[in-house]
Design a protein around this motif. Structure first.
Motif, short mmCIF file in Angstrom:
data_model
loop_
_atom_site.label_atom_id
_atom_site.label_comp_id
_atom_site.label_asym_id
_atom_site.label_seq_id
_atom_site.Cartn_x
_atom_site.Cartn_y
_atom_site.Cartn_z
N TYR A 51 0.27 3.90 -2.81
CA TYR A 51 -0.30 5.20 -2.41
C TYR A 51 0.70 5.95 -1.52
O TYR A 51 0.55 5.96 -0.29
CB TYR A 51 -1.63 4.99 -1.64
CG TYR A 51 -2.66 4.25 -2.43
CD1 TYR A 51 -3.47 4.91 -3.36
CD2 TYR A 51 -2.86 2.89 -2.25
CE1 TYR A 51 -4.42 4.23 -4.10
CE2 TYR A 51 -3.82 2.19 -2.98
CZ TYR A 51 -4.59 2.87 -3.90
OH TYR A 51 -5.53 2.19 -4.63
N LEU A 105 0.82 -1.21 0.00
CA LEU A 105 0.00 0.00 0.00
C LEU A 105 0.85 1.26 0.00
O LEU A 105 0.50 2.26 -0.64
CB LEU A 105 -0.94 0.00 1.21
CG LEU A 105 -2.11 -0.98 1.13
CD1 LEU A 105 -2.94 -0.92 2.40
CD2 LEU A 105 -2.98 -0.70 -0.09
N GLU A 128 -10.82 4.28 -4.15
CA GLU A 128 -9.82 3.20 -4.28
C GLU A 128 -10.24 1.94 -3.51
O GLU A 128 -9.45 1.00 -3.41
CB GLU A 128 -8.46 3.69 -3.74
CG GLU A 128 -7.90 4.88 -4.48
CD GLU A 128 -7.67 4.56 -5.96
OE1 GLU A 128 -7.06 3.52 -6.26
OE2 GLU A 128 -8.14 5.35 -6.81
N THR A 129 -11.44 1.95 -2.97
CA THR A 129 -11.83 0.85 -2.06
C THR A 129 -11.64 -0.53 -2.68
O THR A 129 -11.03 -1.42 -2.07
CB THR A 129 -13.31 1.03 -1.62
OG1 THR A 129 -13.41 2.29 -0.94
CG2 THR A 129 -13.74 -0.08 -0.69
N VAL A 143 -7.90 -1.35 -3.02
CA VAL A 143 -7.26 -1.58 -1.73
C VAL A 143 -7.76 -2.90 -1.10
O VAL A 143 -6.97 -3.69 -0.58
CB VAL A 143 -7.50 -0.37 -0.80
CG1 VAL A 143 -7.01 -0.69 0.62
CG2 VAL A 143 -6.79 0.86 -1.34
N ILE A 183 0.21 7.42 2.19
CA ILE A 183 -0.90 6.74 2.88
C ILE A 183 -0.59 6.69 4.37
O ILE A 183 0.57 6.55 4.77
CB ILE A 183 -1.12 5.32 2.30
CG1 ILE A 183 -2.48 4.76 2.73
CG2 ILE A 183 0.01 4.38 2.71
CD1 ILE A 183 -2.86 3.49 1.99
#
Lengths: 487, 487
Positions: free
Chosen positions: A385, A381, A418-419, A422, A388
């Motif tokens: 991102y 992640l 982005e759910t 992710v 983040i």
């Protein structure tokens, strides 16, 4: 279980008016709502938004009324969505947006039917608020150990239908482990009286297990016999700074060597949980003098004299210091301090909401793989991102992490977009580690597609076989937990 | 789950020769038995006699072989009877006398597949002997708490399929509570891999619960992930004379107030258990100086220093003396003395066998109704059979009494002829008290008719719906747990 199927009509696109009249008669005046403007408390979720619509909310006051409602709906092939405290996190207790489903709330069924102190059991109706059960137990010098954030408003029928978890699972198990017997209204309107207060009963399939955690898809739990425990007389609370999640699991092992099952709560918090609390929560406190990357909050409960669990707690922490697992720790010296140590953990959901747009995961893995899960998910992640804000916390003693990264500040609410991406990143790692994509919150509508993406075909076949066997018309909470394959 | 049903042939009156050849190929030389003279260990029960017959005993060595056997049998519509250690008490693991059922023993599947100390789990195949699991756990400084008389020869697959109980259920639960995951060969020969080591997993119906306690009627358990616990470092054992069974339940309450779940074992013994032992067991000892009508044997286990549980044990006993519940008590001063105090309880099954012809019952009721159960059953039986030798003992902490009256001496073995009458007397009282006619031994063949006499129609319908859903051809251990209604 085939009697209903034999007499089935096609599923109506709308609930027939005659059925609505009949259902209103069953519950009587004041116990139904047909005005959408008055239904908000039943059709709106407290966290996520779902399109939910129903022509009628019914509020039965007894098992007999629930049975009559279900039988009337079954005769017309109209689905029923059971709802409890409406505190769920997956949309499992909300009707869908078709307007063709009846919403049945158990909120009026709040009798404590029996309290048997020699048997250490309490028999309650489905609509009793969890905190009221805790209170009834406490007043009888007993403990009902199920404890979770929503306990002031969630109701036991929902807790059982979702096999609720919470902060004392390590010692007492999930909701499932606290049930000795159930009363259930079946999809054909018959009542299964399985309200037995027995600790041993090997006379057939353990049917209650089917309904616990079934999210109302196999029937409606109307009452339960629950286990009570001795009320602890001693409590120790500590916060320890640990080097990393792997160290937290090893600390748990040391604590259990010293204090056994008296280790009641064992929660992990990433430093960001404290930073976010200090920034957004009035009166939040840093528990230790310095800043550390990871923290454990633990509580030990026992029957001994006040102070008697301090020695094993100190012994475990001392061993952990020596082994380099723990850098600093504080043991609460008073009830007030204990409650203050708990506060950042208790307020964590609200703290995160105030901090930014997060994507939540409620996952579990074997305890031996927690560190690897967090490391791998963090790495992917962070690369995907930049900026983040990682945020992991939760019931590490149960292998259950609420892994809730908050988007980079500059992305704002766009991070919500982005759910799916992710989720796939996080859940792929969970699946690779033989974990679960929903440890305690259930499936409902939120995780439906995700669950069927990961669950084996054999397991889905078994689930569908059970659903078909008990609810051949798919009347009970359709489209939750198991998707509808043909409409 | 309907693929098998679709391709079904009629059930053959005898196992086809070609299938026997095929099954022998699957397991390979040395791993099958077709000579009835060599099958005694598999077709004879250790306690009761059952007419059992099979043309073939197969001894698969892997899950894949089990799956291949079941698939081959399913294709020919030939039933499979799974067997584990053949220590059951209800004939559940024995084929019937038709000679048309294959006997599959898991005895060669004895691998410990994994021991995960951070997760406190052990993954074992179905054929591992219970004592070997206890030993593997102990060597890793852990406890596997399932403990029962047959532990030296029973195997875990059978323990799980019968949801075994034993002497530590009060603290750790039945076998069911010790399972995190299962691997199961389904009736169509597919393998369900539910071997997860998770303490929380709310992603659907908890399918493992269906197979635990199902006596092999829904599939064959081939492996399991089991929970381990911290190994206790402290043990206290006491025997107390109590005025009556009601006093024993109140004593349990006091013990749990003082020591919580550390009260691991709590067994009741009627005086006759000691009298019979003194008459028939070498070296049996009377635990107290005088003779009393009822005794409790209790064990407390914990993590503290040796001796640390003596204070709460003494405190509870002192309160019980003051309340008039206990007349005398002895706390073991050494491990040897502890083991001597245990001996009469451990040898009770053999002691009763040597004493005379008994009729056994394995019942449970809520703890609050134990006294009433014993009083009522004693009264009716004493009137019906003057001179009957009452003998009740067992896991009173779980509400589970082995109620085993021995016939009047002058009746001799003729008392066995009264079994149905005595069962009806005892079980009618159990049913009236919302109890169970089989607390821990299961149903098998022994209690089949009796169970269906007492179980509600709704519950039987639910059980049959589940059986039909998972095993539509009734291939798995037919005629056990659920009767065959049409042959």
């Amino acid at each position: 279980m085939t009697s209903v199927a034999a007499s089935s009509k096609p599923r109506p696109a709308q609930v027939p008016d005659a059925l609505i009249v009949r259902l209103k008669e069953i519950v009587g005046p004041g116990n139904w709502i047909d005005d959408p403007a008055q239904m908000g408390a039943y059709t709106t979720a407290w966290r996520d938004h779902w399109e939910a619509r129903t022509p009628l909310v019914v509020r039965p006051g007894s098992t007999q009324e629930v049975a009559a409602i279900v039988a009337a709906c079954a005769a017309e092939n109209v689905p029923v969505v059971p709802q409890s405290g409406n505190t769920g996190l997956t949309g499992g207790g909300l009707p869908r947006d078709t307007g063709a489903e009846i919403l049945l709330t158990t909120e009026r069924m709040r009798k404590v039917r029996d309290l048997d102190l020699l048997n250490d059991t309490i028999t309650v109706e489905a609509g009793v608020v969890l905190a009221d059960i805790q209170k009834a137990a406490s007043e009888a010098n007993r403990l009902f150990p199920l404890s979770l954030g929503a306990e002031g408003s969630c109701r036991i029928g929902g807790n059982l239908s979702t096999n609720a978890g919470g902060v004392q699972v390590l010692r007492y198990g999930n909701a499932r482990a606290l049930v000795l017997g159930l009363e259930v209204v079946l999809p054909d309107g018959r009542v299964w009286n399985g309200l037995r207060g027995l600790r041993k009963d090997n006379t057939g399939y353990d049917l209650k297990q089917l309904f616990i955690g079934a999210e109302g898809t196999l029937g409606i739990i109307t009452a339960a016999v629950l286990r009570l425990y001795p009320k602890p007389t001693e409590r120790q609370v500590a916060v320890a700074a640990v080097t990393d999640p792997a160290a937290s699991v090893r600390l748990l092992g040391l604590l259990r060597e010293e204090a056994g099952e008296q280790v009641t709560t064992f929660e992990l918090l990433q430093r960001s949980c404290y930073d976010n609390a200090l920034a957004t929560l009035d009166g939040a406190e840093d528990p230790l003098d310095a800043v550390y990357p990871w923290y454990v909050l633990t509580e030990l409960n026992g029957q001994g004299a006040p102070g008697s669990l301090r020695a094993p707690l100190e012994a475990a922490l001392a061993r952990a210091f020596e082994a380099g697992l723990v850098q600093d720790a504080v043991i609460a010296a008073s009830e007030q301090q204990a409650n203050r140590l708990w506060r950042v953990r208790e307020e964590q959901a609200d703290v995160q909401k105030r901090t930014g747009t997060g994507i939540k995961h409620d996952v579990s893995v074997p305890l031996s793989r927690i560190a690897e899960f967090i490391e791998r998910a963090d790495a992917v992640l962070t690369k995907a991102y930049p900026g983040i804000r990682l945020c992991a916390f939760g019931h590490v003693g149960d292998g259950n992490i609420h892994y809730n990264p908050i988007g980079p500040a500059e992305m704002g609410t766009a991070f919500a977009g982005e759910t799916e991406t992710v989720n796939r990143i996080v859940h792929d790692i969970v699946a690779d580690l033989d974990g679960s994509i929903s440890a305690e919150h259930g499936i409902g509508r939120l995780r439906l597609a995700e669950n069927e993406h990961y669950k084996s075909e054999v397991e889905q076949d078994l689930m569908r076989a059970v659903k078909q066997a008990l609810d051949p018309l798919n009347l009970m909470n359709p489209g939750k937990l198991i998707s509808e394959r043909d409409g």
